[in-house]
Scaffold this motif. Structure first.
Motif, mmCIF file in Angstrom:
data_model
loop_
_atom_site.group_PDB
_atom_site.id
_atom_site.type_symbol
_atom_site.label_atom_id
_atom_site.label_comp_id
_atom_site.label_asym_id
_atom_site.label_seq_id
_atom_site.Cartn_x
_atom_site.Cartn_y
_atom_site.Cartn_z
ATOM 1 N N PHE A 1 0.844 -1.200 0.000
ATOM 2 C CA PHE A 1 0.000 0.000 0.000
ATOM 3 C C PHE A 1 0.877 1.247 0.000
ATOM 4 O O PHE A 1 1.809 1.363 0.796
ATOM 5 N N ILE A 2 0.554 2.174 -0.910
ATOM 6 C CA ILE A 2 1.269 3.448 -0.989
ATOM 7 C C ILE A 2 0.245 4.564 -1.107
ATOM 8 O O ILE A 2 -0.731 4.454 -1.862
ATOM 9 N N ARG A 3 0.453 5.633 -0.356
ATOM 10 C CA ARG A 3 -0.434 6.798 -0.434
ATOM 11 C C ARG A 3 0.384 8.076 -0.374
ATOM 12 O O ARG A 3 1.273 8.224 0.467
ATOM 13 N N VAL A 4 0.084 9.000 -1.282
ATOM 14 C CA VAL A 4 0.696 10.324 -1.305
ATOM 15 C C VAL A 4 -0.428 11.341 -1.283
ATOM 16 O O VAL A 4 -1.391 11.239 -2.057
ATOM 17 N N ALA A 5 -0.350 12.324 -0.379
ATOM 18 C CA ALA A 5 -1.418 13.319 -0.250
ATOM 19 C C ALA A 5 -0.831 14.703 -0.035
ATOM 20 O O ALA A 5 0.239 14.858 0.562
ATOM 21 N N ALA A 6 -1.534 15.700 -0.529
ATOM 22 C CA ALA A 6 -1.149 17.097 -0.325
ATOM 23 C C ALA A 6 -2.417 17.929 -0.231
ATOM 24 O O ALA A 6 -3.414 17.644 -0.905
ATOM 25 N N GLY A 7 -2.391 18.940 0.631
ATOM 26 C CA GLY A 7 -3.572 19.775 0.794
ATOM 27 C C GLY A 7 -3.189 21.204 1.118
ATOM 28 O O GLY A 7 -2.046 21.510 1.468
ATOM 29 N N GLY A 8 -4.167 22.086 0.994
ATOM 30 C CA GLY A 8 -3.920 23.495 1.284
ATOM 31 C C GLY A 8 -5.200 24.288 1.238
ATOM 32 O O GLY A 8 -6.247 23.807 0.802
ATOM 33 N N GLY A 9 -5.107 25.534 1.709
ATOM 34 C CA GLY A 9 -6.266 26.411 1.707
ATOM 35 C C GLY A 9 -5.844 27.849 1.533
ATOM 36 O O GLY A 9 -4.653 28.186 1.442
ATOM 37 N N PHE A 10 -6.829 28.725 1.501
ATOM 38 C CA PHE A 10 -6.557 30.150 1.297
ATOM 39 C C PHE A 10 -5.921 30.805 2.518
ATOM 40 O O PHE A 10 -5.459 31.930 2.450
ATOM 41 N N ASP A 11 -5.926 30.092 3.667
ATOM 42 C CA ASP A 11 -5.315 30.654 4.874
ATOM 43 C C ASP A 11 -3.845 30.250 4.999
ATOM 44 O O ASP A 11 -3.286 30.301 6.089
ATOM 45 N N GLU A 12 -3.231 29.845 3.893
ATOM 46 C CA GLU A 12 -1.820 29.471 3.821
ATOM 47 C C GLU A 12 -1.520 28.153 4.525
ATOM 48 O O GLU A 12 -0.364 27.821 4.777
ATOM 49 N N ALA A 13 -2.538 27.381 4.885
ATOM 50 C CA ALA A 13 -2.311 26.063 5.473
ATOM 51 C C ALA A 13 -1.857 25.093 4.375
ATOM 52 O O ALA A 13 -2.394 25.110 3.267
ATOM 53 N N ARG A 14 -0.885 24.257 4.705
ATOM 54 C CA ARG A 14 -0.354 23.272 3.771
ATOM 55 C C ARG A 14 -0.125 21.961 4.512
ATOM 56 O O ARG A 14 0.334 21.953 5.654
ATOM 57 N N THR A 15 -0.451 20.815 3.858
ATOM 58 C CA THR A 15 -0.188 19.505 4.435
ATOM 59 C C THR A 15 0.388 18.590 3.364
ATOM 60 O O THR A 15 -0.024 18.654 2.197
ATOM 61 N N TYR A 16 1.339 17.728 3.770
ATOM 62 C CA TYR A 16 1.949 16.754 2.880
ATOM 63 C C TYR A 16 2.096 15.441 3.650
ATOM 64 O O TYR A 16 2.541 15.434 4.811
ATOM 65 N N ASN A 17 1.726 14.330 3.005
ATOM 66 C CA ASN A 17 1.796 13.026 3.663
ATOM 67 C C ASN A 17 2.252 11.960 2.676
ATOM 68 O O ASN A 17 1.879 11.993 1.489
ATOM 69 N N PHE A 18 3.032 11.011 3.189
ATOM 70 C CA PHE A 18 3.425 9.840 2.400
ATOM 71 C C PHE A 18 3.377 8.622 3.308
ATOM 72 O O PHE A 18 3.911 8.652 4.430
ATOM 73 N N SER A 19 2.710 7.547 2.841
ATOM 74 C CA SER A 19 2.581 6.328 3.635
ATOM 75 C C SER A 19 2.936 5.118 2.798
ATOM 76 O O SER A 19 2.636 5.073 1.591
ATOM 77 N N PHE A 20 3.545 4.126 3.446
ATOM 78 C CA PHE A 20 3.878 2.864 2.789
ATOM 79 C C PHE A 20 3.638 1.732 3.777
ATOM 80 O O PHE A 20 4.005 1.835 4.954
ATOM 81 N N THR A 21 3.018 0.642 3.297
ATOM 82 C CA THR A 21 2.754 -0.521 4.150
ATOM 83 C C THR A 21 3.077 -1.799 3.386
ATOM 84 O O THR A 21 2.608 -1.991 2.253
ATOM 85 N N GLU A 22 3.882 -2.642 4.014
ATOM 86 C CA GLU A 22 4.140 -3.998 3.526
ATOM 87 C C GLU A 22 3.310 -4.942 4.393
ATOM 88 O O GLU A 22 3.580 -5.109 5.582
ATOM 89 N N PRO A 23 2.258 -5.584 3.817
ATOM 90 C CA PRO A 23 1.328 -6.352 4.652
ATOM 91 C C PRO A 23 1.897 -7.653 5.204
ATOM 92 O O PRO A 23 1.353 -8.182 6.176
ATOM 93 N N TYR A 24 2.952 -8.172 4.592
ATOM 94 C CA TYR A 24 3.570 -9.413 5.080
ATOM 95 C C TYR A 24 5.059 -9.172 5.261
ATOM 96 O O TYR A 24 5.878 -9.536 4.434
ATOM 97 N N PHE A 25 5.404 -8.541 6.358
ATOM 98 C CA PHE A 25 6.794 -8.177 6.624
ATOM 99 C C PHE A 25 7.607 -9.427 6.947
ATOM 100 O O PHE A 25 7.237 -10.226 7.813
ATOM 101 N N LEU A 26 8.726 -9.599 6.202
ATOM 102 C CA LEU A 26 9.641 -10.741 6.379
ATOM 103 C C LEU A 26 8.916 -12.082 6.243
ATOM 104 O O LEU A 26 9.329 -13.096 6.822
ATOM 105 N N GLY A 27 7.839 -12.107 5.460
ATOM 106 C CA GLY A 27 7.119 -13.346 5.231
ATOM 107 C C GLY A 27 6.136 -13.721 6.311
ATOM 108 O O GLY A 27 5.490 -14.769 6.223
ATOM 109 N N TYR A 28 5.979 -12.898 7.334
ATOM 110 C CA TYR A 28 5.032 -13.157 8.414
ATOM 111 C C TYR A 28 3.793 -12.285 8.228
ATOM 112 O O TYR A 28 3.824 -11.274 7.534
#
Length: 775
Positions: free
Chosen positions: A468-495
């Motif tokens: 799973f990979i997710r990239v997000a960015a947001g903002g508004g007229f009040d100069e608010a800014r957000t940036y996010n990046f997520s990564f998930t490996e559902p079966y880490f090391l085969g478990y």
């Protein structure tokens, strides 16, 4: 030797008179000696193999110089040569001590092109056809390729497609091949009609089917494409729907698709017999397995006497019993439900019989149909592997897990006999579906008059690996800014461990006197405890910058105002969560509970020292099967205590429109000069009912919603700052309506909420929009 001479003479006579008859299907007809007779040749003479070469021909023969051969060997050799696709004619005869193989070579394909195709691109068609450049020109192969192209177009609703071929010579023995395609018009579905249904309306039953009537957005969903296999799957979906809602005698009497050639559209008619609706009668567990007490297993059952009959609950009960018995050392134990209908009371008593069962082992797991998802992603959802004891409940559990991934539009698991009576082959048939999404969120703050937007891209099955990979960015007229990046490996090391990380950065400008920036990251590991319960351990490191803009600060002795002085603050947090999830469908839930509890400790370095605990839960329940009305109740609470001298403003809870619609983010609770202080304690509650939109076809997947939210946020030393407002636990509440659309792009929701209990200094946001876009 005399017998061999007679065989050679017979074969020679037939060969010389008929040339050893060959056909385009590779079948040879010989009138010769019996299969018991045999002959020997000293050499093999190949004629006509100019491009392929004599050695390539000899390598495909089952006849060798100096070895006995008979009619069956000649048949096999001719079939092998035809199977290569390089020859249009093959003749085998015997002359003296030689086997003479005469071939006529097919032309070679120089280039394969497609003309007239717009709906299916060249690269996809190239993957469908088996005729390839540098390969032989084979009429039978091309005929099969034409059929493959037709099937590909039928899958997108163009059953009247016409496919022909053209060739152009480019050199001696080489041609260019063109598939000429007349795509025709798209076949549509004008209507889906039900006969015999009394308990549920046509629209309610239509919502269960994968096949949909043609509409304005059908060109995106492709759900209005008729397919016989799809119709069979829809029949099964209807059965499961009725079986899970009390109708144990339900039958699909007939289903047919009638094509109107004039309009190039289908009418689908489905005739059903609903039968009576049942409730569960007496429930019990009986065991014939030594060491297994049936009475002790009754606590595992999902079924309850007096509840509406549900095949799904019976299946869950069988799986729970099977897991318990298998873990006790009985891997071949079998759980069989036995029903006892009472037609006078319309009840079905169920007895779960536990016996030893037959010994059978999994010979292999065969995966088919996955064009994108890798085999190991599918295999790892099974708790069994090759050589393990076969258990039907384990197979059912694997099917449910595969469906829950969201990677496939269809999952079917069947069994076939293995190489021995105690061996079973497990066959997994899947159909990949799009797993990427593009999300847009929007909100409008009435108080600030500002529009806030967020866009995100996520992929649930990255490169077919299940990541799973997710990239997000947001903002508004009040100069608010957000940036996010997520990564998930559902079966880490085969478990079965879901390991991942999150990176984030955000900034905002205060109403009065500071700018705020935050950045950091989280690493996390999630492990399942049961099928419905999971635990997560995480560590978060965060840096927070407060940048003073030079405005006058009142009462600087307060901890909150000390924070506002320019500087960088650090947080180091260890957190742990428990999540319980029995929701039946994440996108369109009707039954189940989602609950989570999280507690955090901050103090492994950094500037924060606290213990924080918070929880939330939501329960879904179908209020009306007939009208598809679903109700839900939700609640949440949290509390934080300081372990050091003071709590910082960023250590406390903030509350807003995500929890109580109608308010802005961080719009509720103590405030100072318009800025949110946060609080140490909060409570929220919510009630909602969703229903199909009136006068809108249910196939369009629109649902309406009515809701009411309430909550409060209070407490903490920061609320005692001079001039602070909202320091008590006064209740805020709102009521509103919403529209939910499970669109071809994903789940879209628009809410309009009006605060009915608020403080003058609260910040409101009456309109909120969100969308998750499938592509």
């Amino acid at each position: 030797m005399k017998t061999g001479s007679r065989f050679l003479n017979a074969v020679s006579a037939v060969a010389l008179s008929a040339g050893v008859v060959s056909s385009g299907a590779g079948v040879v007809v010989l009138g010769a000696a019996s299969p018991a007779e045999a002959a020997v040749v000293q050499r093999i003479d190949v004629r006509g193999a100019q491009r392929v070469g004599a050695e390539a021909v000899r390598s495909n023969l089952s006849i060798r110089p100096g070895q006995n051969f008979n009619n069956a060997d000649i048949d096999e050799s001719v079939k092998r040569l035809y199977a290569t696709g390089f020859f249009s004619d093959v003749r085998i005869s015997v002359s003296g001590g030689s086997l003479v193989v005469t071939v006529s070579e097919n032309q070679l394909i120089n280039q394969v092109v497609f003309n007239g195709n717009r709906k299916i691109k060249d690269d996809k068609l190239s993957g469908i056809v088996q005729t390839q450049p540098q390969g032989p020109y084979s009429e039978s192969l091309i005929t099969a390729d034409i059929q493959r192209i037709r099937e590909a177009y039928a899958a997108i609703g163009r059953s009247d497609v016409e496919v022909t071929t053209q060739t152009a010579a480019v050199s001696e023995g080489r041609v260019n091949l063109a598939f000429v395609i007349n795509e025709g018009d798209r076949t549509k579905i004008s209507s889906i009609n039900f006969v015999g249904n009394n308990a549920y309306s046509d629209g309610r039953l239509a919502s269960v089917l994968q096949t949909k009537e043609s509409g304005v957005l059908s060109f995106l969903t492709r759900k209005d494409v008729y397919n016989e296999d799809k119709l069979r799957a829809d029949e099964e979906a209807l059965r499961q729907f009725y079986y899970n809602h009390g109708y144990a005698d339900f039958r699909v009497i007939s289903s047919e698709a009638v094509l109107n050639e004039t309009g190039n559209e289908y009418t689908i008619n489905i005739t059903v017999d609903e039968g009576q609706r049942y409730k569960f009668g007496d429930i019990s567990v009986e065991s014939t397995v030594d060491g297994v007490n049936g009475d002790e297993l009754e606590g595992l059952l999902e079924v309850r006497s007096g509840n509406t009959y549900s095949a799904r609950d019976i299946q869950k009960s069988m799986e729970a019993i099977s897991r318990r018995v298998s873990s006790a050392g009985y891997p071949f134990a079998r759980v069989v439900p036995r029903g006892d209908r009472n037609f006078e009371t319309n009840t079905i008593g169920v007895t779960f019989l536990v016996d030893q069962g037959e010994r059978a082992y999994v010979e292999r797991i065969e995966v088919r149909g996955n064009t994108r998802t890798r085999d190991y992603v599918i295999r790892r959802e099974f708790d069994i592997s090759e050589g393990d004891a076969f258990n039907q409940e384990t197979i059912s559990r694997a099917k449910r897990r595969l469906e829950a991934l969201g990677f496939f539009s269809a999952v079917n698991i069947s069994t076939q006999p293995g190489s021995a009576p105690d061996r079973v082959v497990v066959v997994v048939d899947v159909q990949d579906q799009p797993t990427g999404s593009f999300g847009i969120g929007a909100g409008y703050s009435v108080g600030d008059g500002g529009l806030v937007l967020e866009a995100s891209v996520e992929e649930k099955n990255f490169l077919g690996r299940g990541q799973f990979i997710r990239v997000a960015a947001g903002g508004g007229f009040d100069e608010a800014r957000t940036y996010n990046f997520s990564f998930t490996e559902p079966y880490f090391l085969g478990y079965r461990l879901a390991a991942g990380f999150d990176l984030f950065k955000s900034s905002t400008s205060s109403n009065t006197y500071y700018d705020y920036e935050e950045q950091g990251g989280t690493v996390r590991v999630t492990a399942p405890i049961t099928e419905d319960l999971a635990t997560t351990l995480r560590y978060t490191y965060k840096e927070i910058d407060y940048i003073n803009d030079g405005a006058t600060i009142v009462n600087t002795s307060q901890p909150y105002l000390d924070v506002i002085n320019q500087g960088t603050w650090k947080q180091s947090i260890v957190g742990h969560s428990l999540v319980y999830n029995t929701v039946d469908d994440r996108q369109n839930p009707h039954e189940g509970i989602y609950a989570s509890f999280t507690h955090e400790y901050a103090g492994l370095g950094g500037d924060s020292e606290y213990y924080k605990a918070y929880a939330r839960a939501r329960m879904f329940y179908t209020l009306s099967d007939e009208f598809d009305v679903v109700g839900s109740l939700a609640g949440s609470a949290g509390h934080v205590v300081a372990l050091g001298d003071n709590l910082n403003v960023f250590d406390q809870f903030k509350l807003g429109g995500k929890e109580i619609r109608g308010f802005d983010n961080s719009g509720i609770g103590p405030r100072l000069n318009g800025d949110a202080l946060g609080g140490t304690t909060y409570f929220t509650a919510s009630a909602e009912a969703t229903f199909p939109m009136p006068f809108v076809p249910q196939d369009l997947n629109f649902r309406g919603a009515v809701f009411a939210d309430a909550g409060t946020l209070y407490g903490g030393e920061l609320a005692n700052a001079g001039g602070a407002q909202g320091t008590d636990m006064s209740l805020r509440a709102s009521a509103g309506v919403g529209v939910i659309w499970n669109s071809p792009f994903g789940a879209l929701r628009v809410d309009y909420a009006v605060p009915v209990a608020k403080e003058d200094f609260d910040e409101t946001q009456e309109f909120r929009f969100s969308m998750a876009n499938q592509f």
